[in-house]
Design a protein around this motif. Structure first.
Motif, PDB file in Angstrom:
ATOM      1  N   LEU A  47      11.055   4.895  -7.585  1.00 42.09           N
ATOM      2  CA  LEU A  47      10.068   3.832  -7.380  1.00 42.09           C
ATOM      3  C   LEU A  47      10.736   2.455  -7.390  1.00 42.09           C
ATOM      4  CD1 LEU A  47       7.100   5.204  -9.478  1.00 42.09           C
ATOM      5  CD2 LEU A  47       7.143   4.864  -7.002  1.00 42.09           C
ATOM      6  N   ARG A  48      11.753   2.268  -8.214  1.00 37.63           N
ATOM      7  CA  ARG A  48      12.464   0.981  -8.230  1.00 37.63           C
ATOM      8  C   ARG A  48      13.167   0.729  -6.899  1.00 37.63           C
ATOM      9  NH1 ARG A  48      13.029   2.041 -13.917  1.00 37.63           N
ATOM     10  NH2 ARG A  48      11.864   0.388 -14.972  1.00 37.63           N
ATOM     11  N   GLU A  49      13.715   1.782  -6.305  1.00 40.67           N
ATOM     12  CA  GLU A  49      14.335   1.635  -4.981  1.00 40.67           C
ATOM     13  C   GLU A  49      13.286   1.199  -3.959  1.00 40.67           C
ATOM     14  OE1 GLU A  49      16.569   5.023  -3.612  1.00 40.67           O
ATOM     15  OE2 GLU A  49      17.575   5.231  -5.559  1.00 40.67           O
ATOM     16  N   SER A  50      12.126   1.830  -4.012  1.00 42.73           N
ATOM     17  CA  SER A  50      11.049   1.460  -3.088  1.00 42.73           C
ATOM     18  C   SER A  50      10.558   0.044  -3.356  1.00 42.73           C
ATOM     19  CB  SER A  50       9.886   2.446  -3.215  1.00 42.73           C
ATOM     20  OG  SER A  50      10.272   3.735  -2.826  1.00 42.73           O
ATOM     21  N   ALA A  51      10.419  -0.301  -4.632  1.00 47.15           N
ATOM     22  CA  ALA A  51       9.920  -1.632  -5.001  1.00 47.15           C
ATOM     23  C   ALA A  51      10.856  -2.731  -4.516  1.00 47.15           C
ATOM     24  CB  ALA A  51       9.723  -1.733  -6.505  1.00 47.15           C
ATOM     25  N   ALA A  52      12.143  -2.454  -4.506  1.00 46.07           N
ATOM     26  CA  ALA A  52      13.118  -3.453  -4.078  1.00 46.07           C
ATOM     27  C   ALA A  52      12.936  -3.838  -2.613  1.00 46.07           C
ATOM     28  CB  ALA A  52      14.534  -2.938  -4.314  1.00 46.07           C
TER      29      ALA A  52
ATOM     30  N   GLU B 130       0.821  -1.206   0.000  1.00 44.54           N
ATOM     31  CA  GLU B 130       0.000   0.000   0.000  1.00 44.54           C
ATOM     32  C   GLU B 130       0.861   1.265   0.000  1.00 44.54           C
ATOM     33  OE1 GLU B 130      -3.213   0.226  -0.677  1.00 44.54           O
ATOM     34  OE2 GLU B 130      -3.020  -1.932  -0.947  1.00 44.54           O
ATOM     35  N   GLN B 131       1.965   1.252   0.733  1.00 45.47           N
ATOM     36  CA  GLN B 131       2.862   2.405   0.737  1.00 45.47           C
ATOM     37  C   GLN B 131       3.463   2.608  -0.660  1.00 45.47           C
ATOM     38  OE1 GLN B 131       3.453   4.836   2.858  1.00 45.47           O
ATOM     39  NE2 GLN B 131       4.911   5.771   1.460  1.00 45.47           N
ATOM     40  N   PHE B 132       3.883   1.513  -1.298  1.00 45.24           N
ATOM     41  CA  PHE B 132       4.398   1.626  -2.657  1.00 45.24           C
ATOM     42  C   PHE B 132       3.322   2.195  -3.575  1.00 45.24           C
ATOM     43  CE2 PHE B 132       4.737   0.203  -6.994  1.00 45.24           C
ATOM     44  CZ  PHE B 132       5.998   0.692  -7.326  1.00 45.24           C
ATOM     45  N   ARG B 133       2.106   1.702  -3.425  1.00 46.04           N
ATOM     46  CA  ARG B 133       0.994   2.159  -4.267  1.00 46.04           C
ATOM     47  C   ARG B 133       0.800   3.665  -4.128  1.00 46.04           C
ATOM     48  NH1 ARG B 133      -1.245   0.856  -8.357  1.00 46.04           N
ATOM     49  NH2 ARG B 133      -3.423   1.145  -8.600  1.00 46.04           N
ATOM     50  N   ARG B 134       0.860   4.168  -2.899  1.00 48.18           N
ATOM     51  CA  ARG B 134       0.713   5.610  -2.680  1.00 48.18           C
ATOM     52  C   ARG B 134       1.843   6.379  -3.371  1.00 48.18           C
ATOM     53  NH1 ARG B 134      -1.156   3.604   2.265  1.00 48.18           N
ATOM     54  NH2 ARG B 134       0.863   3.782   3.267  1.00 48.18           N
ATOM     55  N   GLU B 135       3.064   5.872  -3.276  1.00 44.26           N
ATOM     56  CA  GLU B 135       4.197   6.523  -3.943  1.00 44.26           C
ATOM     57  C   GLU B 135       4.015   6.514  -5.457  1.00 44.26           C
ATOM     58  OE1 GLU B 135       8.100   5.191  -2.810  1.00 44.26           O
ATOM     59  OE2 GLU B 135       7.617   5.300  -0.675  1.00 44.26           O
ATOM     60  N   TYR B 136       3.559   5.391  -5.986  1.00 40.79           N
ATOM     61  CA  TYR B 136       3.344   5.278  -7.427  1.00 40.79           C
ATOM     62  C   TYR B 136       2.283   6.271  -7.908  1.00 40.79           C
ATOM     63  CZ  TYR B 136       2.049   3.530 -11.996  1.00 40.79           C
ATOM     64  OH  TYR B 136       1.765   3.459 -13.336  1.00 40.79           O
ATOM     65  N   VAL B 137       1.153   6.311  -7.233  1.00 40.64           N
ATOM     66  CA  VAL B 137       0.070   7.209  -7.622  1.00 40.64           C
ATOM     67  C   VAL B 137       0.538   8.665  -7.520  1.00 40.64           C
ATOM     68  CG1 VAL B 137      -2.249   8.033  -7.001  1.00 40.64           C
ATOM     69  CG2 VAL B 137      -1.781   5.574  -7.121  1.00 40.64           C
ATOM     70  N   ALA B 138       1.304   8.996  -6.481  1.00 39.41           N
ATOM     71  CA  ALA B 138       1.824  10.357  -6.346  1.00 39.41           C
ATOM     72  C   ALA B 138       2.750  10.698  -7.519  1.00 39.41           C
ATOM     73  CB  ALA B 138       2.560  10.520  -5.018  1.00 39.41           C
ATOM     74  N   ALA B 139       3.592   9.754  -7.917  1.00 34.10           N
ATOM     75  CA  ALA B 139       4.484   9.982  -9.061  1.00 34.10           C
ATOM     76  C   ALA B 139       3.674  10.146 -10.341  1.00 34.10           C
ATOM     77  CB  ALA B 139       5.488   8.836  -9.193  1.00 34.10           C
ATOM     78  N   TRP B 140       2.698   9.272 -10.549  1.00 30.00           N
ATOM     79  CA  TRP B 140       1.844   9.354 -11.744  1.00 30.00           C
ATOM     80  C   TRP B 140       1.163  10.713 -11.814  1.00 30.00           C
ATOM     81  CZ3 TRP B 140       0.676   6.107 -15.857  1.00 30.00           C
ATOM     82  CH2 TRP B 140      -0.400   6.509 -16.647  1.00 30.00           C
ATOM     83  N   ASP B 141       0.512  11.074 -10.699  1.00 31.26           N
ATOM     84  CA  ASP B 141      -0.206  12.345 -10.670  1.00 31.26           C
ATOM     85  C   ASP B 141       0.748  13.522 -10.880  1.00 31.26           C
ATOM     86  OD1 ASP B 141      -2.589  11.008 -10.255  1.00 31.26           O
ATOM     87  OD2 ASP B 141      -2.645  11.394  -8.101  1.00 31.26           O
ATOM     88  N   GLY B 142       1.929  13.449 -10.289  1.00 25.83           N
ATOM     89  CA  GLY B 142       2.915  14.511 -10.457  1.00 25.83           C
ATOM     90  C   GLY B 142       3.371  14.654 -11.895  1.00 25.83           C
TER      91      GLY B 142
END
Length: 143
Positions: free
Chosen positions: A32-37, A4-16
Motif C-alpha cells: 500500500l505504501r508503494e501505491s500511496a507514493a 479511488e484506486q488506492f481506496r479499493r486496494e486499501y479496502v481489499a487489504a483490510w478485508d483480506g
C-alpha cells in the motif's frame, strides 16, 4: 494512481486481513505504501499513510464481550476516509457512514444504542464542514 484506486486496494487489504486471506500485515502495508507514493497530491499521500497506519487494527481481535455488530461498525469507521475529497464528497461519505451505522444498530442487540452513538462523531464532522468555526474561515480579501 488516483485516490479511488488506492481506496479499493486499501479496502481489499483490510478485508483480506480481517478474513484471514492475507496474513502478512507488513507486506500488505508495504504494498500500500508503494501505491500511496504514486498518488498525485501530497494531501492524498498523507491521507493514505494515515489509513495504512490503521491497517494494524484489522488483525487485532475485538475486545472480550464486544458484539459482532459493534465490531462491524468500528471496522467500517476504520476503513472510511472522511479527510479527502471535496466538501460535497466528504459530506456524502459522512452521510453514507451514518446510514450504515444506523443499519448495523437496527440489527444489533443490547448495544444498539452504543452503536448509534458512534454516529455522533460523524455529525460533528458534518457540522464542521457545513458551519465552520470563524477561525477556520479564510480572512476577507484585502486584509
Amino acid at each position: 494512481m488516483d485516490r479511488e484506486q488506492f481506496r479499493r486496494e486499501y479496502v481489499a487489504a483490510w478485508d483480506g486481513l480481517v478474513a484471514g486471506r492475507l496474513t502478512d500485515l507488513a507486506a500488505a502495508q508495504a504494498q500500500l505504501r508503494e501505491s500511496a507514493a504514486t498518488l498525485e497530491r501530497e494531501s492524498e499521500r498523507e491521507s493514505a499513510e494515515r489509513l495504512i497506519g490503521k491497517l494494524a487494527k484489522a488483525v487485532q481481535p475485538p475486545p472480550p464481550g464486544q458484539s459482532p455488530e459493534m465490531t462491524e461498525a468500528l471496522q467500517m469507521l476504520n476503513v472510511a476516509d472522511f479527510k479527502s475529497g471535496t466538501k460535497e464528497e466528504r459530506l456524502a461519505a459522512l452521510a453514507a457512514a451514518r446510514k450504515q451505522i444506523w443499519a448495523i444498530a437496527d440489527r444489533a442487540g443490547a448495544d444498539s444504542e452504543k452503536i448509534r452513538w458512534l454516529s455522533r462523531g460523524l455529525e460533528a464532522s458534518e457540522d464542521m464542514l457545513t458551519d465552520p468555526a470563524p477561525w477556520d474561515e479564510p480572512p476577507p480579501a484585502g486584509t
